[in-house]
Design an enzyme around this catalytic site. Structure first.
Site, PDB file in Angstrom:
ATOM      1  N   LYS A  53      22.478 -25.704  -5.257  1.00  0.00           N
ATOM      2  CA  LYS A  53      24.036 -26.238  -5.315  1.00  0.00           C
ATOM      3  C   LYS A  53      23.561 -26.717  -6.790  1.00  0.00           C
ATOM      4  O   LYS A  53      24.650 -27.026  -7.089  1.00  0.00           O
ATOM      5  CB  LYS A  53      24.315 -26.783  -4.106  1.00  0.00           C
ATOM      6  CG  LYS A  53      25.871 -26.993  -4.338  1.00  0.00           C
ATOM      7  CD  LYS A  53      26.230 -27.207  -2.899  1.00  0.00           C
ATOM      8  CE  LYS A  53      27.802 -27.582  -3.178  1.00  0.00           C
ATOM      9  NZ  LYS A  53      28.401 -28.285  -1.945  1.00  0.00           N
ATOM     10  N   HIS A  54      23.501 -27.647  -6.661  1.00  0.00           N
ATOM     11  CA  HIS A  54      23.317 -29.317  -8.303  1.00  0.00           C
ATOM     12  C   HIS A  54      22.616 -29.065  -8.780  1.00  0.00           C
ATOM     13  O   HIS A  54      22.530 -29.073  -9.589  1.00  0.00           O
ATOM     14  CB  HIS A  54      23.543 -30.286  -6.719  1.00  0.00           C
ATOM     15  CG  HIS A  54      24.507 -30.197  -6.081  1.00  0.00           C
ATOM     16  ND1 HIS A  54      25.797 -30.640  -6.887  1.00  0.00           N
ATOM     17  CD2 HIS A  54      24.640 -30.212  -4.669  1.00  0.00           C
ATOM     18  CE1 HIS A  54      26.722 -30.938  -5.156  1.00  0.00           C
ATOM     19  NE2 HIS A  54      25.561 -30.897  -4.197  1.00  0.00           N
TER      20      HIS A  54
ATOM     21  N   GLN B 141      22.612 -41.852   1.656  1.00  0.00           N
ATOM     22  CA  GLN B 141      23.547 -41.908   3.008  1.00  0.00           C
ATOM     23  C   GLN B 141      22.931 -42.795   4.040  1.00  0.00           C
ATOM     24  O   GLN B 141      21.200 -42.773   3.981  1.00  0.00           O
ATOM     25  CB  GLN B 141      23.009 -40.791   3.526  1.00  0.00           C
ATOM     26  CG  GLN B 141      21.591 -39.768   3.494  1.00  0.00           C
ATOM     27  CD  GLN B 141      21.702 -38.042   4.624  1.00  0.00           C
ATOM     28  OE1 GLN B 141      22.926 -37.763   4.402  1.00  0.00           O
ATOM     29  NE2 GLN B 141      20.469 -37.892   4.583  1.00  0.00           N
TER      30      GLN B 141
ATOM     31  N   PHE C 276      17.120 -28.355   3.059  1.00  0.00           N
ATOM     32  CA  PHE C 276      17.430 -28.954   2.322  1.00  0.00           C
ATOM     33  C   PHE C 276      17.845 -30.366   0.681  1.00  0.00           C
ATOM     34  O   PHE C 276      18.827 -28.866   0.437  1.00  0.00           O
ATOM     35  CB  PHE C 276      17.579 -31.021   3.145  1.00  0.00           C
ATOM     36  CG  PHE C 276      18.589 -31.694   2.724  1.00  0.00           C
ATOM     37  CD1 PHE C 276      19.799 -31.834   2.589  1.00  0.00           C
ATOM     38  CD2 PHE C 276      18.327 -33.125   2.935  1.00  0.00           C
ATOM     39  CE1 PHE C 276      21.061 -32.569   2.297  1.00  0.00           C
ATOM     40  CE2 PHE C 276      19.081 -34.719   2.555  1.00  0.00           C
ATOM     41  CZ  PHE C 276      19.965 -34.292   2.157  1.00  0.00           C
TER      42      PHE C 276
ATOM     43  N   HIS D 199      18.156 -26.414  -0.650  1.00  0.00           N
ATOM     44  CA  HIS D 199      19.863 -26.329  -0.959  1.00  0.00           C
ATOM     45  C   HIS D 199      20.427 -27.081  -2.581  1.00  0.00           C
ATOM     46  O   HIS D 199      21.411 -26.525  -2.945  1.00  0.00           O
ATOM     47  CB  HIS D 199      20.417 -27.233   0.279  1.00  0.00           C
ATOM     48  CG  HIS D 199      22.046 -27.058   0.407  1.00  0.00           C
ATOM     49  ND1 HIS D 199      22.911 -26.302   0.332  1.00  0.00           N
ATOM     50  CD2 HIS D 199      23.443 -28.096  -0.157  1.00  0.00           C
ATOM     51  CE1 HIS D 199      24.260 -27.002  -0.296  1.00  0.00           C
ATOM     52  NE2 HIS D 199      24.526 -28.756  -0.054  1.00  0.00           N
ATOM     53  N   GLU D 200      20.446 -28.865  -2.052  1.00  0.00           N
ATOM     54  CA  GLU D 200      20.407 -29.160  -3.118  1.00  0.00           C
ATOM     55  C   GLU D 200      19.908 -28.804  -4.994  1.00  0.00           C
ATOM     56  O   GLU D 200      20.315 -29.703  -5.494  1.00  0.00           O
ATOM     57  CB  GLU D 200      19.770 -30.396  -2.564  1.00  0.00           C
ATOM     58  CG  GLU D 200      20.313 -30.932  -1.864  1.00  0.00           C
ATOM     59  CD  GLU D 200      21.746 -31.596  -2.052  1.00  0.00           C
ATOM     60  OE1 GLU D 200      22.624 -32.098  -3.261  1.00  0.00           O
ATOM     61  OE2 GLU D 200      22.677 -31.810  -0.976  1.00  0.00           O
TER      62      GLU D 200
ATOM     63  N   HIS E  45      20.931 -38.669  -0.577  1.00  0.00           N
ATOM     64  CA  HIS E  45      21.885 -37.409  -0.240  1.00  0.00           C
ATOM     65  C   HIS E  45      21.470 -36.145  -1.363  1.00  0.00           C
ATOM     66  O   HIS E  45      21.474 -34.900  -0.800  1.00  0.00           O
ATOM     67  CB  HIS E  45      23.034 -37.638   0.231  1.00  0.00           C
ATOM     68  CG  HIS E  45      23.508 -36.025   0.598  1.00  0.00           C
ATOM     69  ND1 HIS E  45      24.974 -36.250   0.957  1.00  0.00           N
ATOM     70  CD2 HIS E  45      23.761 -34.683   0.066  1.00  0.00           C
ATOM     71  CE1 HIS E  45      25.418 -34.941   1.346  1.00  0.00           C
ATOM     72  NE2 HIS E  45      24.752 -34.257  -0.158  1.00  0.00           N
TER      73      HIS E  45
HETATM   74  P1  5GP Z   1      32.179 -33.647   1.308  1.00  0.00           P
HETATM   75  O1  5GP Z   1      33.463 -32.391   1.452  1.00  0.00           O
HETATM   76  O2  5GP Z   1      31.633 -33.522   2.705  1.00  0.00           O
HETATM   77  O3  5GP Z   1      32.594 -34.794   0.429  1.00  0.00           O
HETATM   78  O4  5GP Z   1      31.234 -32.491   0.860  1.00  0.00           O
HETATM   79  C1  5GP Z   1      30.355 -31.624   0.817  1.00  0.00           C
HETATM   80  C2  5GP Z   1      29.623 -31.022   0.022  1.00  0.00           C
HETATM   81  O5  5GP Z   1      29.851 -30.484  -1.637  1.00  0.00           O
HETATM   82  C3  5GP Z   1      28.629 -32.457  -0.927  1.00  0.00           C
HETATM   83  O6  5GP Z   1      27.231 -32.570   0.338  1.00  0.00           O
HETATM   84  C4  5GP Z   1      28.415 -31.661  -1.909  1.00  0.00           C
HETATM   85  O7  5GP Z   1      27.292 -30.808  -2.053  1.00  0.00           O
HETATM   86  C5  5GP Z   1      29.544 -31.258  -2.774  1.00  0.00           C
HETATM   87  N1  5GP Z   1      30.429 -32.474  -3.419  1.00  0.00           N
HETATM   88  C6  5GP Z   1      31.508 -33.426  -2.996  1.00  0.00           C
HETATM   89  N2  5GP Z   1      32.092 -33.890  -3.240  1.00  0.00           N
HETATM   90  C7  5GP Z   1      31.657 -34.118  -4.927  1.00  0.00           C
HETATM   91  C8  5GP Z   1      31.554 -34.761  -6.312  1.00  0.00           C
HETATM   92  O8  5GP Z   1      32.682 -35.259  -6.634  1.00  0.00           O
HETATM   93  N3  5GP Z   1      31.133 -33.851  -6.869  1.00  0.00           N
HETATM   94  C9  5GP Z   1      29.592 -33.026  -7.039  1.00  0.00           C
HETATM   95  N4  5GP Z   1      28.985 -32.407  -7.709  1.00  0.00           N
HETATM   96  N5  5GP Z   1      29.670 -32.260  -5.466  1.00  0.00           N
HETATM   97  C10 5GP Z   1      30.225 -32.861  -5.028  1.00  0.00           C
HETATM   98  P1  5GP Z   2      25.640 -30.480   0.802  1.00  0.00           P
HETATM   99  O1  5GP Z   2      27.048 -31.046   1.791  1.00  0.00           O
HETATM  100  O2  5GP Z   2      25.153 -31.569   0.203  1.00  0.00           O
HETATM  101  O3  5GP Z   2      26.130 -29.046   0.014  1.00  0.00           O
HETATM  102  O4  5GP Z   2      25.324 -29.907   1.400  1.00  0.00           O
HETATM  103  C1  5GP Z   2      24.787 -31.039   2.038  1.00  0.00           C
HETATM  104  C2  5GP Z   2      24.293 -29.496   3.147  1.00  0.00           C
HETATM  105  O5  5GP Z   2      22.292 -29.670   3.793  1.00  0.00           O
HETATM  106  C3  5GP Z   2      24.685 -28.800   4.729  1.00  0.00           C
HETATM  107  O6  5GP Z   2      24.548 -27.281   4.506  1.00  0.00           O
HETATM  108  C4  5GP Z   2      23.520 -29.546   5.229  1.00  0.00           C
HETATM  109  O7  5GP Z   2      23.655 -28.973   6.725  1.00  0.00           O
HETATM  110  C5  5GP Z   2      21.960 -29.789   4.873  1.00  0.00           C
HETATM  111  N1  5GP Z   2      21.509 -31.265   5.084  1.00  0.00           N
HETATM  112  C6  5GP Z   2      20.647 -31.032   5.800  1.00  0.00           C
HETATM  113  N2  5GP Z   2      19.804 -32.017   6.102  1.00  0.00           N
HETATM  114  C7  5GP Z   2      20.603 -32.933   5.996  1.00  0.00           C
HETATM  115  C8  5GP Z   2      20.664 -34.586   6.043  1.00  0.00           C
HETATM  116  O8  5GP Z   2      20.209 -35.329   6.035  1.00  0.00           O
HETATM  117  N3  5GP Z   2      22.378 -34.696   5.134  1.00  0.00           N
HETATM  118  C9  5GP Z   2      23.118 -33.982   4.621  1.00  0.00           C
HETATM  119  N4  5GP Z   2      24.230 -34.908   4.405  1.00  0.00           N
HETATM  120  N5  5GP Z   2      22.906 -33.038   5.002  1.00  0.00           N
HETATM  121  C10 5GP Z   2      21.823 -32.357   5.413  1.00  0.00           C
END
Ligand code: 5GP
Ligand code: 5GP
Length: 278
Positions: free
Chosen positions: A129-130, A45, A122, A125-126, A72
């Site tokens: 989730k992943h 990011q 953060f 969480h990553e 990210h």
């Molecule tokens: P956003 O809706 O902001 O693009 O994605 C929200 C979150 O859903 C991301 O931060 C990530 O954790 C997950 N996510 C969105 N798109 C993908 C994808 O194509 N593959 C995976 N593995 N996770 C995703």
């Molecule tokens: P994802 O979109 O990967 O599922 O989740 C991202 C989560 O991490 C969200 O809850 C978001 O608030 C938190 N977060 C904390 N710091 C950051 C950052 O620097 N960038 C993003 N994209 N998410 C962050």
């Protein structure tokens, strides 16, 4: 055939001894058994774009990040575009397992969400989730280390900066150069007596195709660009997706494009304080 079908026959937990597995199974089948996802998205990011929205941002408690792309996440994915998540509730994030990586994580994987944090939330969480969905390949330390290595290896800011210069060396013709200059830099810059110095986080608009080409020139693979929208409604360069093989170390062509938001043909590259040194 989908990997999840294989997992029903041989769960990754059963494959505990690599040598035995290799002697029993052909390499192709072994690979199918050993991983329960198809590839990773490695997502970086741009902090200037995270902050330059209505939602705004908060700098980490450990200090303002340098002006560079930050990680990210490293997200296991399936070839059909779907993805697993929260795969192992019995494997919580443990700071102690990555204590040697923390200072690199603060630098390369800073948190920008509000309220300010030290990053642990953060990263945790990553991981939950992943990261727990690629445990068959990478343990917690290996997972975070793989992401840090990918960030170093891709060096996106440098890739963008060197755009144009390379082309100029390849095509040292004034007419071509002038064409390239005027089609790359925004209307705002037209007429200014400024040499084109690559794609920089200077608040200017750059062509999406030139951004992709610069990254392809430097890394060898075309990225997917995800845009967000600034307070004036301009599309800006927010996230760069690259695809990585199941080992977590080699960039590959993306088997499927992510579902991220689309960009216009010309997008803003917002500044973020001082640009990091080369
Ligand atoms: P956003 O809706 O902001 O693009 O994605 C929200 C979150 O859903 C991301 O931060 C990530 O954790 C997950 N996510 C969105 N798109 C993908 C994808 O194509 N593959 C995976 N593995 N996770 C995703
Ligand atoms: P994802 O979109 O990967 O599922 O989740 C991202 C989560 O991490 C969200 O809850 C978001 O608030 C938190 N977060 C904390 N710091 C950051 C950052 O620097 N960038 C993003 N994209 N998410 C962050």
């Amino acid at each position: 055939m989908h990997h999840r079908v294989e997992v029903l026959i041989f769960s990754p937990n059963q494959v505990t001894n690599k040598a035995t597995t290799e002697s029993l199974l052909c390499p192709f089948f072994q690979r199918e058994v050993a991983t329960d996802f198809d590839f990773f998205y490695f997502v970086q990011q741009w902090p200037g774009s995270y902050c330059d929205t209505k939602q705004s941002c908060c700098y980490p408690t450990t200090g303002k990040p340098v002006a560079d792309f930050g990680v990210h996440g490293l997200w296991p994915n399936y070839n059909d575009g779907s993805y697993p998540s929260n795969c192992d509730p019995d494997s919580p994030f443990h700071q102690s397992e990555i204590s040697d990586l923390i200072s690199s994580m603060q630098k390369s994987w800073p948190t920008l969400a509000c309220p300010s944090g030290d990053g642990l939330k953060f990263w945790s969480h990553e991981w939950d989730k992943h990261g727990t969905c690629s445990e068959s390949v990478l343990d917690q330390h290996g997972y975070f280390e793989a992401a840090l290595n990918l960030k170093k290896k891709t060096n996106l800011l440098q890739a963008l900066k060197s755009a144009g210069n390379t082309r100029f060396q390849h095509f040292p013709y004034d007419t071509y150069y002038r064409h390239y200059f005027y089609t790359t830099v925004s209307n705002k810059s037209k007429g200014k007596k400024k040499m084109f110095t690559g794609i920089q986080p200077d608040g200017e608009f750059y062509s999406l195709n030139n951004i992709k080409a610069a990254i392809k020139d430097a890394i060898g693979y075309t990225p997917y660009i995800d845009c967000n929208v600034d307070q004036s409604g301009n599309h800006q360069l927010y996230q760069v997706y690259l695809c990585v093989d199941t080992s977590g170390s080699n960039i590959i062509d993306c088997p499927v494009l992510p579902k991220g938001r689309r960009c216009g043909s010309s997008i803003e590259f917002p500044s973020f304080g001082n640009v990091a040194e080369d």
